[in-house]
Write a protein that holds these residues in place. Structure first.
Motif, PDB file in Angstrom:
ATOM      1  N   LEU A 106       6.610  10.729   2.563  1.00  0.00           N
ATOM      2  CA  LEU A 106       6.382   9.285   2.406  1.00  0.00           C
ATOM      3  C   LEU A 106       7.701   8.516   2.307  1.00  0.00           C
ATOM      4  O   LEU A 106       7.830   7.427   2.882  1.00  0.00           O
ATOM      5  CB  LEU A 106       5.528   9.012   1.170  1.00  0.00           C
ATOM      6  CG  LEU A 106       4.039   9.292   1.314  1.00  0.00           C
ATOM      7  CD1 LEU A 106       3.347   9.110  -0.033  1.00  0.00           C
ATOM      8  CD2 LEU A 106       3.414   8.387   2.343  1.00  0.00           C
ATOM      9  N   GLU A 146       1.332   6.847  -6.797  1.00  0.00           N
ATOM     10  CA  GLU A 146       0.254   7.814  -7.033  1.00  0.00           C
ATOM     11  C   GLU A 146       0.778   9.248  -6.905  1.00  0.00           C
ATOM     12  O   GLU A 146       0.475  10.102  -7.742  1.00  0.00           O
ATOM     13  CB  GLU A 146      -0.883   7.574  -6.027  1.00  0.00           C
ATOM     14  CG  GLU A 146      -2.028   8.535  -6.135  1.00  0.00           C
ATOM     15  CD  GLU A 146      -2.827   8.375  -7.403  1.00  0.00           C
ATOM     16  OE1 GLU A 146      -3.541   9.325  -7.776  1.00  0.00           O
ATOM     17  OE2 GLU A 146      -2.750   7.302  -8.031  1.00  0.00           O
ATOM     18  N   SER A 169       0.834  -1.204   0.000  1.00  0.00           N
ATOM     19  CA  SER A 169       0.000   0.000   0.000  1.00  0.00           C
ATOM     20  C   SER A 169       0.868   1.253   0.000  1.00  0.00           C
ATOM     21  O   SER A 169       0.527   2.255  -0.634  1.00  0.00           O
ATOM     22  CB  SER A 169      -0.954   0.013   1.188  1.00  0.00           C
ATOM     23  OG  SER A 169      -0.272   0.276   2.388  1.00  0.00           O
ATOM     24  N   LYS A 170       2.006   1.205   0.697  1.00  0.00           N
ATOM     25  CA  LYS A 170       2.921   2.351   0.681  1.00  0.00           C
ATOM     26  C   LYS A 170       3.493   2.556  -0.715  1.00  0.00           C
ATOM     27  O   LYS A 170       3.621   3.690  -1.172  1.00  0.00           O
ATOM     28  CB  LYS A 170       4.047   2.154   1.685  1.00  0.00           C
ATOM     29  CG  LYS A 170       3.613   2.375   3.113  1.00  0.00           C
ATOM     30  CD  LYS A 170       4.768   2.246   4.066  1.00  0.00           C
ATOM     31  CE  LYS A 170       4.302   2.438   5.491  1.00  0.00           C
ATOM     32  NZ  LYS A 170       5.405   2.306   6.444  1.00  0.00           N
ATOM     33  N   GLN A 198       2.046   1.791  -3.509  1.00  0.00           N
ATOM     34  CA  GLN A 198       0.965   2.349  -4.331  1.00  0.00           C
ATOM     35  C   GLN A 198       0.822   3.847  -4.086  1.00  0.00           C
ATOM     36  O   GLN A 198       0.633   4.624  -5.021  1.00  0.00           O
ATOM     37  CB  GLN A 198      -0.346   1.634  -4.042  1.00  0.00           C
ATOM     38  CG  GLN A 198      -0.403   0.232  -4.580  1.00  0.00           C
ATOM     39  CD  GLN A 198      -1.666  -0.496  -4.150  1.00  0.00           C
ATOM     40  OE1 GLN A 198      -2.414  -0.032  -3.304  1.00  0.00           O
ATOM     41  NE2 GLN A 198      -1.895  -1.662  -4.749  1.00  0.00           N
ATOM     42  N   ARG A 199       0.912   4.262  -2.801  1.00  0.00           N
ATOM     43  CA  ARG A 199       0.816   5.685  -2.488  1.00  0.00           C
ATOM     44  C   ARG A 199       1.974   6.458  -3.108  1.00  0.00           C
ATOM     45  O   ARG A 199       1.776   7.554  -3.644  1.00  0.00           O
ATOM     46  CB  ARG A 199       0.793   5.912  -0.977  1.00  0.00           C
ATOM     47  CG  ARG A 199      -0.560   5.616  -0.358  1.00  0.00           C
ATOM     48  CD  ARG A 199      -0.633   6.104   1.058  1.00  0.00           C
ATOM     49  NE  ARG A 199       0.194   5.242   1.898  1.00  0.00           N
ATOM     50  CZ  ARG A 199       0.644   5.562   3.091  1.00  0.00           C
ATOM     51  NH1 ARG A 199       0.371   6.737   3.607  1.00  0.00           N
ATOM     52  NH2 ARG A 199       1.392   4.718   3.779  1.00  0.00           N
TER      53      ARG A 199
END
Length: 154
Positions: free
Chosen positions: A122, A95, A88-89, A91-92
């Motif tokens: 991030l 994005e 998920s990190k 993917q962020r």
């Protein structure tokens, strides 16, 4: 909080893995070739639905009675959570990088700066494992300020 130096995520995860292996080696201690526990001490794992000796559970899990999970199932869930978290990190990050390219193509400097700072936060979180702290909230004269309250009237 402890006063010791901060460690990166890799160092802390390596230390946790070492502690788990040490605990496993202590757990596998045998007395003359036979396991130390009695055969009657068994518990049902809530995840794999198998009956295991109580040595396959830690104290915390055994205290949960019906919801107790064996060490193997706990390890699997920890690894699954970690892989889901890392994906998920990723993917962020992808994005945000996409949004940076869009802002560059539009020529919008404010949006680009906004997304660049998010990307930086991030990436820092990915390296250190620490989430960014938002500074400067509240502004002047927030709830705890004595400014502007006056002396009161008699």
């Amino acid at each position: 909080k402890t006063g010791s130096a901060l460690k990166c995520k890799k160092c802390t995860s390596a230390q946790e893995e070492k502690e788990r292996l040490d605990a496993a080696s202590k757990r596998n201690y045998t007395n003359g070739g036979e396991a130390v526990t009695a055969a009657s001490e068994r518990a049902m794992c809530a995840a794999c639905k198998q009956l295991h000796p109580t040595t396959h559970f830690n104290k915390n899990q055994l205290s949960k009675k019906d919801k107790a999970r064996c060490r193997a199932c706990v390890e699997q869930s920890v690894q699954a959570e970690e892989s889901a978290r890392s994906s998920s990190k990723q993917q962020r990050l992808e994005e945000i990088r996409r949004k940076i390219k869009e802002a560059e193509s539009k020529g919008n400097v404010q949006e680009r700066l906004k997304y660049e700072s998010q990307l930086s936060a991030l990436e820092a979180e990915h390296v250190t494992g620490l989430k960014p702290v938002v500074m400067g909230r509240g502004g002047r004269g927030g709830r705890g300020s004595w400014r502007g309250r006056g002396r009161g009237r008699k």
